[in-house]
Design an enzyme around this catalytic site. Structure first.
Site, PDB file in Angstrom:
ATOM      1  N   SER A 129      -1.988 -12.881   1.707  1.00 45.89           N
ATOM      2  CA  SER A 129      -1.082 -11.759   1.466  1.00 45.89           C
ATOM      3  C   SER A 129      -0.094 -11.587   2.607  1.00 45.89           C
ATOM      4  O   SER A 129      -0.401 -11.885   3.769  1.00 45.89           O
ATOM      5  CB  SER A 129      -1.902 -10.471   1.308  1.00 45.89           C
ATOM      6  OG  SER A 129      -1.083  -9.331   1.357  1.00 45.89           O
ATOM      7  N   TYR A 154      -7.656  -4.341   4.084  1.00 45.82           N
ATOM      8  CA  TYR A 154      -7.240  -5.356   3.114  1.00 45.82           C
ATOM      9  C   TYR A 154      -6.578  -6.524   3.839  1.00 45.82           C
ATOM     10  O   TYR A 154      -6.903  -7.695   3.599  1.00 45.82           O
ATOM     11  CB  TYR A 154      -6.272  -4.749   2.098  1.00 45.82           C
ATOM     12  CG  TYR A 154      -5.629  -5.774   1.195  1.00 45.82           C
ATOM     13  CD1 TYR A 154      -6.391  -6.481   0.268  1.00 45.82           C
ATOM     14  CD2 TYR A 154      -4.268  -6.044   1.279  1.00 45.82           C
ATOM     15  CE1 TYR A 154      -5.809  -7.436  -0.558  1.00 45.82           C
ATOM     16  CE2 TYR A 154      -3.677  -6.997   0.452  1.00 45.82           C
ATOM     17  CZ  TYR A 154      -4.448  -7.681  -0.453  1.00 45.82           C
ATOM     18  OH  TYR A 154      -3.870  -8.628  -1.266  1.00 45.82           O
TER      19      TYR A 154
END
Length: 337
Positions: A129, A154
């Site tokens: 990501s 995350y």
């Protein structure tokens, strides 16, 4: 590759589009997903209904955290390539549900790595990501920059995936490619993402929450560009970099068969401009509720994609106007609005 390809998270947004594209290209695709209720399961089931039209697509409801079933799956199908997209997504959700990220993104990914190791997978491609860039402010974000300052769990879990993959590439000669996705959007997109939330609220005449008063930029990337990049990378497993210098290490490559790439549109868009395009495509004005920057959010993302372009001959190029238009058309059709 004439053996089946495994797509984890096949009922998810990117996993659905990838499974569909691979099936159309003639690959035999095995998709797995645990169909959790992080967001509307009905949307996931709709994606699977679309995929079921392909005779070359097989689906199993399965959790990557279930090692016994994962091992059985790898043994039964003898995959050539694994495309790992299953994960607990969402930056903001990680602030209130941190354990979900350790379970899926760490334990689940470990199971994927172990299965790939024991069943001689030729290429593991996994989703990372843009959030791994965290506190970095040097633009555009380059895979050759260090990413040691995540600002959400995350992001930390995705950075950890890159490190875990490197261990397996180094120890077991497993070719692994990590893909840092930049704000992916498009038809069948996730309901927790800005485009979906904004479109829904605008069409219903409700207000939208605009963080940091809209003074932020995102490198919005249309899903078809993500899929094209992955498809081109499948037959290109990374090789050991013989010129890698341990005294001056390059974070993007390694002495091991390991690599990371950015996949972004290489063209950041201001949030207020993004909203303006949605207004134009829906024909309605947004009621904006301006709020401060949320914890875990960054002010700007901007992908440098030269490594991707050099290797694959492709760089994402779908304009926000075209991509948002396609999403709004899908949304109106899907929800009969």
């Amino acid at each position: 590759m004439n053996k089946p390809i495994l797509v984890t998270g096949a009922a998810g947004f990117i996993g659905f589009h990838l499974s569909d594209r691979l099936s159309r290209l003639g690959y035999t695709v095995v998709g797995i997903d645990n169909l959790n209720d992080y967001y509307d399961v009905t949307l996931k089931e709709s994606r699977l209904k679309e995929l079921s039209q392909h005779s070359s697509f097989k689906f199993f409801k399965q959790d990557i955290c279930d090692w016994e079933n994962m091992e059985r799956l790898f043994k039964d199908f003898q995959f050539d390539c694994v495309l790992h997209l299953a994960a607990q997504a969402g930056v903001r959700y990680s602030l209130t549900n941190p354990r979900a990220y350790l379970k899926s993104n760490m334990e689940g990914f470990l199971n994927v790595l172990e299965a790939c190791r024991h069943y001689s997978i030729k290429h593991l491609i996994y989703a990372s990501s843009s959030s791994v860039y965290g506190a970095n402010r040097k633009m555009p974000f380059s895979v050759h920059q260090n990413v040691d300052h995540p600002i959400s769990l995350y992001a930390a879990s995705k950075k950890s995936n890159e490190l875990m993959a490197h261990c397996y590439s180094s120890l077991f000669d497993l070719p692994t490619t990590g893909l840092r996705f930049f704000t992916v959007y498009g038809p069948y997109g996730r309901p927790d993402m800005a485009l979906y939330l904004f479109t829904k609220a605008i069409l219903e005449g409700k207000s939208i929450d605009v963080y940091n008063e809209g003074k932020m930029k995102r490198d919005f990337t249309y899903v078809d560009d993500i899929i094209e990049s992955i498809v081109r990378l499948i037959p290109l497993p990374p090789k050991r970099n013989s010129s890698w210098d341990a005294m001056n290490p390059d974070p993007a490559t390694s002495y091991a068969p390991w690599k990371v790439f950015n996949i972004g549109n290489n063209s950041p868009v201001e949030l207020l401009r993004f909203i303006e395009i949605i207004e134009n495509k829906t024909g309605k004005k947004a009621v904006k509720n301006f709020l401060p920057l949320q914890d875990g959010d960054v002010l700007e993302t901007y992908a440098e994609v030269e490594d991707l372009s050099k290797l694959t001959g492709f760089r994402p190029n779908t304009s926000p106007e075209m991509g948002i238009g396609k999403f709004v058309d899908w949304y109106r059709n899907y929800y009969k609005i």
